[in-house]
Design a protein around this motif. Structure first.
Motif, PDB file in Angstrom:
ATOM      1  N   SER A 148       0.802  -1.099  -0.255  1.00  0.00           N
ATOM      2  CA  SER A 148       0.117   0.162  -0.171  1.00  0.00           C
ATOM      3  C   SER A 148       1.153   1.287   0.254  1.00  0.00           C
ATOM      4  O   SER A 148       1.961   1.469   0.424  1.00  0.00           O
ATOM      5  CB  SER A 148      -1.032   0.261   0.981  1.00  0.00           C
ATOM      6  OG  SER A 148      -0.459  -0.313   2.571  1.00  0.00           O
TER       7      SER A 148
ATOM      8  N   GLU B 172      -3.814   5.164   1.833  1.00  0.00           N
ATOM      9  CA  GLU B 172      -4.159   4.610   2.245  1.00  0.00           C
ATOM     10  C   GLU B 172      -4.839   6.155   3.040  1.00  0.00           C
ATOM     11  O   GLU B 172      -5.747   6.343   3.261  1.00  0.00           O
ATOM     12  CB  GLU B 172      -2.576   4.411   3.542  1.00  0.00           C
ATOM     13  CG  GLU B 172      -2.113   3.024   3.662  1.00  0.00           C
ATOM     14  CD  GLU B 172      -0.982   3.370   4.648  1.00  0.00           C
ATOM     15  OE1 GLU B 172      -0.525   3.801   4.467  1.00  0.00           O
ATOM     16  OE2 GLU B 172      -0.483   2.566   4.302  1.00  0.00           O
ATOM     17  N   THR B 173      -4.143   7.554   2.506  1.00  0.00           N
ATOM     18  CA  THR B 173      -5.064   8.581   2.267  1.00  0.00           C
ATOM     19  C   THR B 173      -6.186   8.347   1.321  1.00  0.00           C
ATOM     20  O   THR B 173      -7.030   9.300   2.153  1.00  0.00           O
ATOM     21  CB  THR B 173      -3.668   9.514   1.850  1.00  0.00           C
ATOM     22  OG1 THR B 173      -2.697   9.878   2.591  1.00  0.00           O
ATOM     23  CG2 THR B 173      -4.817  12.010   2.077  1.00  0.00           C
TER      24      THR B 173
ATOM     25  N   SER C  77      -7.742   6.086   1.753  1.00  0.00           N
ATOM     26  CA  SER C  77      -9.230   4.723   1.869  1.00  0.00           C
ATOM     27  C   SER C  77      -9.422   5.826   3.433  1.00  0.00           C
ATOM     28  O   SER C  77     -10.230   5.379   3.347  1.00  0.00           O
ATOM     29  CB  SER C  77      -8.622   3.426   1.913  1.00  0.00           C
ATOM     30  OG  SER C  77      -8.023   3.829   2.997  1.00  0.00           O
ATOM     31  N   THR C  78      -9.074   6.997   3.558  1.00  0.00           N
ATOM     32  CA  THR C  78      -8.859   6.654   5.398  1.00  0.00           C
ATOM     33  C   THR C  78     -10.057   8.681   4.737  1.00  0.00           C
ATOM     34  O   THR C  78     -10.784   8.492   5.400  1.00  0.00           O
ATOM     35  CB  THR C  78      -7.774   7.895   6.040  1.00  0.00           C
ATOM     36  OG1 THR C  78      -6.591   6.876   5.831  1.00  0.00           O
ATOM     37  CG2 THR C  78      -8.046   8.425   7.210  1.00  0.00           C
ATOM     38  N   MET C  79      -9.587   8.737   3.887  1.00  0.00           N
ATOM     39  CA  MET C  79     -10.779  10.320   3.078  1.00  0.00           C
ATOM     40  C   MET C  79     -12.364   9.878   2.973  1.00  0.00           C
ATOM     41  O   MET C  79     -13.274   9.708   3.004  1.00  0.00           O
ATOM     42  CB  MET C  79     -10.120  10.824   2.237  1.00  0.00           C
ATOM     43  CG  MET C  79      -8.645  11.685   2.187  1.00  0.00           C
ATOM     44  SD  MET C  79      -9.460  13.288   2.983  1.00  0.00           S
ATOM     45  CE  MET C  79     -10.166  14.458   2.193  1.00  0.00           C
TER      46      MET C  79
ATOM     47  N   LEU D 153     -12.969   6.910   3.850  1.00  0.00           N
ATOM     48  CA  LEU D 153     -14.018   6.030   5.343  1.00  0.00           C
ATOM     49  C   LEU D 153     -14.604   7.580   6.843  1.00  0.00           C
ATOM     50  O   LEU D 153     -15.215   7.572   7.003  1.00  0.00           O
ATOM     51  CB  LEU D 153     -12.726   5.325   6.306  1.00  0.00           C
ATOM     52  CG  LEU D 153     -13.320   4.934   8.232  1.00  0.00           C
ATOM     53  CD1 LEU D 153     -13.796   4.204   7.774  1.00  0.00           C
ATOM     54  CD2 LEU D 153     -12.041   4.969   8.559  1.00  0.00           C
ATOM     55  N   ALA D 154     -13.750   8.878   6.183  1.00  0.00           N
ATOM     56  CA  ALA D 154     -14.351   9.601   7.117  1.00  0.00           C
ATOM     57  C   ALA D 154     -15.514  10.525   5.886  1.00  0.00           C
ATOM     58  O   ALA D 154     -16.966  10.751   7.348  1.00  0.00           O
ATOM     59  CB  ALA D 154     -12.646  11.217   6.599  1.00  0.00           C
TER      60      ALA D 154
ATOM     61  N   GLN E  89     -17.722   8.568   4.616  1.00  0.00           N
ATOM     62  CA  GLN E  89     -18.880   7.652   5.118  1.00  0.00           C
ATOM     63  C   GLN E  89     -18.990   8.168   5.978  1.00  0.00           C
ATOM     64  O   GLN E  89     -20.383   7.952   6.368  1.00  0.00           O
ATOM     65  CB  GLN E  89     -17.922   6.258   5.159  1.00  0.00           C
ATOM     66  CG  GLN E  89     -18.334   5.779   3.388  1.00  0.00           C
ATOM     67  CD  GLN E  89     -17.314   4.733   3.713  1.00  0.00           C
ATOM     68  OE1 GLN E  89     -16.919   3.753   4.422  1.00  0.00           O
ATOM     69  NE2 GLN E  89     -18.007   3.436   2.405  1.00  0.00           N
TER      70      GLN E  89
END
Length: 81
Positions: free
Chosen positions: A4, A9-10, A12-14, A16-17, A19
């Motif tokens: 990754s 990773e950034t 997927s973090t964005m 998730l945020a 969501q």
């Protein structure tokens, strides 16, 4: 094996945020709608006179008690108080 990257990773973090934010907004909207629905049985138990007695600001008894028309404020917003 796939590694990754920091960009992935950034992203997927964005995602998730986004969501979490979306679910929170929808939950608040649904809670407000549910609150109005739960008030209905109490309102239906009231007699007509009682209902109108507790709703004077939303249902005026006569046209003279109605709120003033503020449509003129749209053309001159700084002249209205």
């Amino acid at each position: 094996m796939k590694r990754s990257t920091p960009e992935a990773e950034t992203g997927s973090t964005m995602f998730l945020a986004l969501q979490v934010l979306t679910i929170t907004i929808v939950a608040v909207a649904m809670a407000l709608a549910l609150a109005h629905a739960l008030e209905l049985p109490g309102k239906l138990r009231l007699a007509r006179e009682q209902y109108f007695a507790i709703q004077p600001s939303t249902i005026p008894a006569s046209p003279s008690e109605a709120r003033p028309n503020r449509s003129a404020c749209c053309s001159a917003p700084f002249s209205c108080s």
